[in-house]
Design an enzyme around this catalytic site. Structure first.
Site, PDB file in Angstrom:
ATOM      1  CG  HIS A  96     -42.882  -3.770 -25.294  1.00  0.00           C
ATOM      2  ND1 HIS A  96     -43.029  -4.530 -24.150  1.00  0.00           N
ATOM      3  CD2 HIS A  96     -44.041  -3.929 -25.976  1.00  0.00           C
ATOM      4  CE1 HIS A  96     -44.215  -5.114 -24.157  1.00  0.00           C
ATOM      5  NE2 HIS A  96     -44.857  -4.755 -25.253  1.00  0.00           N
ATOM      6  CB  SER A 125     -55.196  -6.312 -26.380  1.00  0.00           C
ATOM      7  OG  SER A 125     -55.403  -5.045 -26.980  1.00  0.00           O
ATOM      8  NE  ARG A 148     -53.824   3.211 -23.374  1.00  0.00           N
ATOM      9  CZ  ARG A 148     -54.412   3.177 -24.562  1.00  0.00           C
ATOM     10  NH1 ARG A 148     -55.052   4.253 -24.995  1.00  0.00           N
ATOM     11  NH2 ARG A 148     -54.393   2.089 -25.294  1.00  0.00           N
ATOM     12  CD  GLU A 199     -46.961  -3.089 -23.161  1.00  0.00           C
ATOM     13  OE1 GLU A 199     -47.796  -3.838 -23.708  1.00  0.00           O
ATOM     14  OE2 GLU A 199     -46.465  -3.319 -22.046  1.00  0.00           O
ATOM     15  CG  HIS A 225     -45.066  -7.024 -19.742  1.00  0.00           C
ATOM     16  ND1 HIS A 225     -45.443  -8.145 -20.435  1.00  0.00           N
ATOM     17  CD2 HIS A 225     -45.560  -5.974 -20.443  1.00  0.00           C
ATOM     18  CE1 HIS A 225     -46.137  -7.805 -21.503  1.00  0.00           C
ATOM     19  NE2 HIS A 225     -46.239  -6.490 -21.540  1.00  0.00           N
ATOM     20  CG  HIS A 247     -47.860  -3.192 -28.527  1.00  0.00           C
ATOM     21  ND1 HIS A 247     -47.325  -4.219 -29.270  1.00  0.00           N
ATOM     22  CD2 HIS A 247     -47.684  -3.542 -27.219  1.00  0.00           C
ATOM     23  CE1 HIS A 247     -46.848  -5.148 -28.450  1.00  0.00           C
ATOM     24  NE2 HIS A 247     -47.054  -4.757 -27.206  1.00  0.00           N
ATOM     25  NE  ARG A 284     -55.307  -1.899 -28.220  1.00  0.00           N
ATOM     26  CZ  ARG A 284     -56.312  -1.045 -28.010  1.00  0.00           C
ATOM     27  NH1 ARG A 284     -56.819  -0.385 -29.038  1.00  0.00           N
ATOM     28  NH2 ARG A 284     -56.786  -0.868 -26.804  1.00  0.00           N
ATOM     29  CG  HIS A 287     -46.511  -9.162 -25.983  1.00  0.00           C
ATOM     30  ND1 HIS A 287     -47.816  -9.184 -25.514  1.00  0.00           N
ATOM     31  CD2 HIS A 287     -46.020  -7.949 -25.653  1.00  0.00           C
ATOM     32  CE1 HIS A 287     -48.084  -8.022 -24.946  1.00  0.00           C
ATOM     33  NE2 HIS A 287     -47.020  -7.253 -25.003  1.00  0.00           N
ATOM     34  CE1 TYR A 322     -51.687  -9.009 -22.878  1.00  0.00           C
ATOM     35  CE2 TYR A 322     -50.477  -6.956 -22.640  1.00  0.00           C
ATOM     36  CZ  TYR A 322     -51.408  -7.723 -23.313  1.00  0.00           C
ATOM     37  OH  TYR A 322     -52.036  -7.202 -24.410  1.00  0.00           O
TER      38      TYR A 322
END
Length: 341
Positions: A6, A73, A290, A284, A223, A8, A71, A178, A194
């Site tokens: 996973h 989003s 982050r 991810e 997730h 992106h 990505r 997703h 999500y």
């Protein structure tokens, strides 16, 4: 080997977002939409976007390969119409393919689909075909809610999705379920939408009988499956009330969960409730979360630490980190074998 299923492309060069802004502006303004040829990103720019970011963190964490998709989003299927999504998906998929071409032993492409609210999902088949046959995509991201948080699409068990499933089965390619950005102010994109979507998709699959029609279809719920592990007893009870077989028979032959769960207790619960064969390693990273966790001193999304600190046996850890991904993503397995791995 550690395979992250996973990833992106969240660090794409700014030119990609600028192209998208022009495309969106053209939907309501006088300017013509940009041409795909207007997007100019050099190989050096691609290298500069991943080497200090995803590649650096993969090296630091000992991750060998990442399944790399656009990505999430940015998919934003609610924007414009099918033509809007088709042009956008083609550009984003090409960039992931190019990154994988530059680092063939580190990144493997997965594709987004050009979905659009109210549009027949069969319209996505040509892009799916192109990405698998021309780009070597080993998976796709399937958005169960192209409306962006308003949930106007039929459930994943509806027959309107069947043309996509038929192609996925033909290619032996899994789909990661997703969603993309939420434009519903009630649902924060990464904190609610999500996770709601993961939970919702699982319940849709429990309610239906999709895998009776597609016994070899494989779906990955990211997730950690949202609320699924936490409420496993509820789902077991609901399956009984609906007259369905036990979850192990009804869905676990086809549904898998990733380890994008960002604390030890959450990973421990996932691995205690869901059979290890149904769990795939993922992080991810450079995604929704982050920062460094002040309680541990490590990044929240450094999920390898959680998996290896769990009570799984060494054999089960190896399955989660490598072997399950090879089984669920057979085109990835074939690629790795061609590379001698």
């Amino acid at each position: 080997m550690i395979i992250d299923c996973h990833g992106h492309y969240t660090t794409a060069p700014p030119a990609l977002a600028a192209w998208r802004e022009r495309q969106i502006a053209a939907l309501t303004g006088p300017a013509a939409p940009p041409s795909p040829a207007d997007l100019r990103i050099s190989d050096d720019e691609l290298r500069e976007s991943v080497e200090p970011n995803q590649l650096r963190m993969m090296d630091e964490r000992g991750i060998d390969v990442t399944v790399f998709s656009p990505r999430a989003s940015f998919m934003a299927h609610h924007v414009g119409d099918f033509r809007t999504s088709a042009a956008w998906a083609a550009l984003c998929n090409e960039l992931c393919h190019r990154v994988a071409g530059l680092y063939p032993e580190r990144f493997v492409p997965a594709a987004m689909l050009p979905q659009s609210p109210g549009v027949d999902p069969a319209t996505c088949v040509p892009e799916l075909t192109r990405c698998v046959e021309e780009y070597g995509a080993v998976a796709v991201n399937l958005n169960p809610d192209p409306s962006g948080g308003h949930w106007t699409a039929p459930p994943l068990t509806d027959r309107s999705w069947y043309p996509l499933y038929e192609k996925l089965v033909e290619y032996d390619v899994p789909a990661m379920v997703h969603v993309s950005t939420s434009v519903n102010p009630a649902f924060h994109t990464t904190g609610a939408h999500y996770l709601n979507a993961d939970t919702t998709a699982f319940m849709q699959l429990v309610q239906g009988d999709l895998f009776a029609d597609f016994p070899t279809l494989r779906l990955v719920l990211p997730h950690g499956g949202g609320a699924v592990p936490y409420h496993w007893g509820r789902f077991r009870g609901l399956a009984m009330a609906l007259g369905k077989p036990p979850l192990e028979e009804h869905v676990l032959g086809n549904v898998f969960f990733d380890t994008c769960v960002y604390h030890q207790s959450g990973i421990d619960l996932l691995l205690d409730v869901v059979p290890a064969r149904n769990v795939l390693f993922a992080s991810e990273m450079i995604g929704a979360v982050r920062d460094v966790d002040p309680c541990t001193g490590h990044h929240f999304d450094d999920t390898r630490r959680y998996v290896e600190a769990s009570t799984l046996s060494a054999e089960q850890v190896a399955a989660v980190q490598e072997h399950n991904a090879r089984a669920v993503y057979p085109r990835l397995d074939a690629l790795l074998k061609r590379q001698g791995r």
